[in-house]
Design a protein around this motif. Structure first.
Motif, PDB file in Angstrom:
ATOM      1  N   VAL A  14      17.044 -36.596  11.025  1.00  0.00           N
ATOM      2  CA  VAL A  14      16.150 -35.934  10.083  1.00  0.00           C
ATOM      3  C   VAL A  14      16.748 -36.013   8.684  1.00  0.00           C
ATOM      4  CG1 VAL A  14      15.040 -33.747   9.472  1.00  0.00           C
ATOM      5  CG2 VAL A  14      15.387 -34.340  11.878  1.00  0.00           C
ATOM      6  N   GLU A  15      15.923 -36.396   7.737  1.00  0.00           N
ATOM      7  CA  GLU A  15      16.322 -36.458   6.330  1.00  0.00           C
ATOM      8  C   GLU A  15      15.447 -35.472   5.560  1.00  0.00           C
ATOM      9  OE1 GLU A  15      18.663 -38.007   3.297  1.00  0.00           O
ATOM     10  OE2 GLU A  15      18.621 -38.989   5.252  1.00  0.00           O
ATOM     11  N   GLY A  16      16.066 -34.505   4.923  1.00  0.00           N
ATOM     12  CA  GLY A  16      15.330 -33.531   4.129  1.00  0.00           C
ATOM     13  C   GLY A  16      14.973 -32.274   4.906  1.00  0.00           C
ATOM     14  N   ALA A  17      14.807 -31.192   4.170  1.00  0.00           N
ATOM     15  CA  ALA A  17      14.464 -29.902   4.767  1.00  0.00           C
ATOM     16  C   ALA A  17      12.955 -29.772   4.936  1.00  0.00           C
ATOM     17  CB  ALA A  17      14.974 -28.778   3.876  1.00  0.00           C
ATOM     18  N   LYS A  18      12.545 -29.003   5.916  1.00  0.00           N
ATOM     19  CA  LYS A  18      11.124 -28.725   6.128  1.00  0.00           C
ATOM     20  C   LYS A  18      10.637 -27.650   5.166  1.00  0.00           C
ATOM     21  CE  LYS A  18       7.176 -28.874   8.305  1.00  0.00           C
ATOM     22  NZ  LYS A  18       6.264 -29.930   7.943  1.00  0.00           N
ATOM     23  N   LEU A  19      11.474 -26.648   4.910  1.00  0.00           N
ATOM     24  CA  LEU A  19      11.140 -25.560   3.996  1.00  0.00           C
ATOM     25  C   LEU A  19      12.030 -25.632   2.764  1.00  0.00           C
ATOM     26  CD1 LEU A  19      10.830 -22.648   6.562  1.00  0.00           C
ATOM     27  CD2 LEU A  19       8.957 -23.845   5.422  1.00  0.00           C
ATOM     28  N   VAL A  20      11.424 -25.482   1.597  1.00  0.00           N
ATOM     29  CA  VAL A  20      12.179 -25.517   0.344  1.00  0.00           C
ATOM     30  C   VAL A  20      11.780 -24.329  -0.518  1.00  0.00           C
ATOM     31  CG1 VAL A  20      12.529 -28.012   0.332  1.00  0.00           C
ATOM     32  CG2 VAL A  20      10.479 -27.062  -0.699  1.00  0.00           C
ATOM     33  N   PRO A  21      12.711 -23.800  -1.316  1.00  0.00           N
ATOM     34  CA  PRO A  21      12.375 -22.683  -2.195  1.00  0.00           C
ATOM     35  C   PRO A  21      11.359 -23.099  -3.247  1.00  0.00           C
ATOM     36  CG  PRO A  21      14.757 -23.075  -2.128  1.00  0.00           C
ATOM     37  CD  PRO A  21      14.108 -24.189  -1.405  1.00  0.00           C
ATOM     38  N   ASP A  22      10.386 -22.229  -3.473  1.00  0.00           N
ATOM     39  CA  ASP A  22       9.368 -22.457  -4.495  1.00  0.00           C
ATOM     40  C   ASP A  22       9.142 -21.115  -5.184  1.00  0.00           C
ATOM     41  OD1 ASP A  22       7.390 -23.463  -6.091  1.00  0.00           O
ATOM     42  OD2 ASP A  22       5.914 -23.709  -4.493  1.00  0.00           O
ATOM     43  N   GLY A  23       9.999 -20.818  -6.139  1.00  0.00           N
ATOM     44  CA  GLY A  23       9.979 -19.498  -6.761  1.00  0.00           C
ATOM     45  C   GLY A  23      10.437 -18.457  -5.750  1.00  0.00           C
ATOM     46  N   PRO A  24       9.668 -17.381  -5.588  1.00  0.00           N
ATOM     47  CA  PRO A  24      10.075 -16.310  -4.673  1.00  0.00           C
ATOM     48  C   PRO A  24       9.700 -16.559  -3.204  1.00  0.00           C
ATOM     49  CG  PRO A  24       8.081 -15.684  -5.808  1.00  0.00           C
ATOM     50  CD  PRO A  24       8.506 -17.015  -6.389  1.00  0.00           C
ATOM     51  N   MET A  26       9.063 -19.582   0.211  1.00  0.00           N
ATOM     52  CA  MET A  26       9.461 -20.878   0.774  1.00  0.00           C
ATOM     53  C   MET A  26       8.189 -21.713   0.964  1.00  0.00           C
ATOM     54  SD  MET A  26      12.708 -20.812   1.008  1.00  0.00           S
ATOM     55  CE  MET A  26      13.289 -22.040   2.148  1.00  0.00           C
ATOM     56  N   ARG A  27       8.263 -22.960   0.545  1.00  0.00           N
ATOM     57  CA  ARG A  27       7.130 -23.881   0.669  1.00  0.00           C
ATOM     58  C   ARG A  27       7.440 -24.903   1.760  1.00  0.00           C
ATOM     59  NH1 ARG A  27       6.624 -28.784  -1.572  1.00  0.00           N
ATOM     60  NH2 ARG A  27       8.287 -28.372  -3.062  1.00  0.00           N
ATOM     61  N   GLU A  28       6.444 -25.219   2.573  1.00  0.00           N
ATOM     62  CA  GLU A  28       6.613 -26.197   3.648  1.00  0.00           C
ATOM     63  C   GLU A  28       6.224 -27.583   3.146  1.00  0.00           C
ATOM     64  OE1 GLU A  28       4.625 -26.940   7.974  1.00  0.00           O
ATOM     65  OE2 GLU A  28       5.184 -24.878   7.470  1.00  0.00           O
ATOM     66  N   LYS A  29       7.144 -28.545   3.342  1.00  0.00           N
ATOM     67  CA  LYS A  29       6.865 -29.933   2.976  1.00  0.00           C
ATOM     68  C   LYS A  29       6.213 -30.638   4.169  1.00  0.00           C
ATOM     69  CE  LYS A  29      11.056 -31.252   1.805  1.00  0.00           C
ATOM     70  NZ  LYS A  29      12.179 -32.016   1.270  1.00  0.00           N
ATOM     71  N   PRO A  30       5.419 -31.693   3.925  1.00  0.00           N
ATOM     72  CA  PRO A  30       4.867 -32.465   5.043  1.00  0.00           C
ATOM     73  C   PRO A  30       5.986 -33.168   5.803  1.00  0.00           C
ATOM     74  CG  PRO A  30       4.328 -33.505   2.946  1.00  0.00           C
ATOM     75  CD  PRO A  30       5.014 -32.217   2.628  1.00  0.00           C
ATOM     76  N   THR A  31       5.723 -33.523   7.038  1.00  0.00           N
ATOM     77  CA  THR A  31       6.685 -34.242   7.871  1.00  0.00           C
ATOM     78  C   THR A  31       6.176 -35.659   8.107  1.00  0.00           C
ATOM     79  OG1 THR A  31       7.364 -32.217   8.978  1.00  0.00           O
ATOM     80  CG2 THR A  31       7.869 -34.289  10.100  1.00  0.00           C
ATOM     81  N   ALA A  54      12.581 -38.070   0.985  1.00  0.00           N
ATOM     82  CA  ALA A  54      13.024 -36.736   1.400  1.00  0.00           C
ATOM     83  C   ALA A  54      12.820 -35.678   0.326  1.00  0.00           C
ATOM     84  CB  ALA A  54      14.487 -36.771   1.832  1.00  0.00           C
ATOM     85  N   ASP A  55      12.624 -36.079  -0.918  1.00  0.00           N
ATOM     86  CA  ASP A  55      12.371 -35.068  -1.946  1.00  0.00           C
ATOM     87  C   ASP A  55      10.946 -34.526  -1.871  1.00  0.00           C
ATOM     88  OD1 ASP A  55      11.358 -37.505  -2.787  1.00  0.00           O
ATOM     89  OD2 ASP A  55      11.769 -37.144  -4.909  1.00  0.00           O
ATOM     90  N   VAL A  56      10.020 -35.245  -1.251  1.00  0.00           N
ATOM     91  CA  VAL A  56       8.631 -34.785  -1.142  1.00  0.00           C
ATOM     92  C   VAL A  56       8.203 -34.500   0.295  1.00  0.00           C
ATOM     93  CG1 VAL A  56       7.881 -35.898  -3.278  1.00  0.00           C
ATOM     94  CG2 VAL A  56       7.728 -37.141  -1.102  1.00  0.00           C
ATOM     95  N   ALA A  57       8.990 -34.936   1.282  1.00  0.00           N
ATOM     96  CA  ALA A  57       8.635 -34.743   2.694  1.00  0.00           C
ATOM     97  C   ALA A  57       9.898 -34.708   3.539  1.00  0.00           C
ATOM     98  CB  ALA A  57       7.728 -35.875   3.178  1.00  0.00           C
ATOM     99  N   GLN A  58       9.782 -34.119   4.705  1.00  0.00           N
ATOM    100  CA  GLN A  58      10.850 -34.208   5.694  1.00  0.00           C
ATOM    101  C   GLN A  58      10.601 -35.498   6.470  1.00  0.00           C
ATOM    102  OE1 GLN A  58      10.775 -31.624   9.191  1.00  0.00           O
ATOM    103  NE2 GLN A  58      12.909 -31.148   8.760  1.00  0.00           N
TER     104      GLN A  58
END
Length: 82
Positions: A14-24, A26-31, A54-58
């Motif tokens: 797996v490359e990249g996180a599924k959840l990333v901080p987006d202000g206060p 967590m935002r889910e990225k597409p897989t 990986a910067d825009v998706a897991q």
């Protein structure tokens, strides 16, 4: 990493996180699931290019059964259903 599917260990990475901080919050990225080409290949030839996503998706790289670091399992289970 490995996952057991129908009695066979399949390798994936797996490359990249599924959840990333987006202000206060967590935002889910597409897989994206990357499936390599024909017999005898593995996912490694695609990593240099597709890891950049990986910067825009897991990105999940999978080695098909009997390829790369995945087990092939018993020959009687080599069919389209598996």
């Amino acid at each position: 990493m490995h996952v057991r599917v129908n009695g066979v260990w399949l390798f994936f990475d797996v490359e990249g996180a599924k959840l990333v901080p987006d202000g206060p919050v967590m935002r889910e990225k597409p897989t994206l699931l990357l499936l390599h080409g024909g017999p005898g290949f593995d996912h490694s030839i695609y990593r240099p290019v597709y890891s950049a996503l990986a910067d825009v998706a897991q990105v999940i790289f999978l080695d098909h059964r009997g390829n790369g670091r995945s087990e092939d399992g018993p020959s009687e289970a080599w069919n389209l259903a598996q």
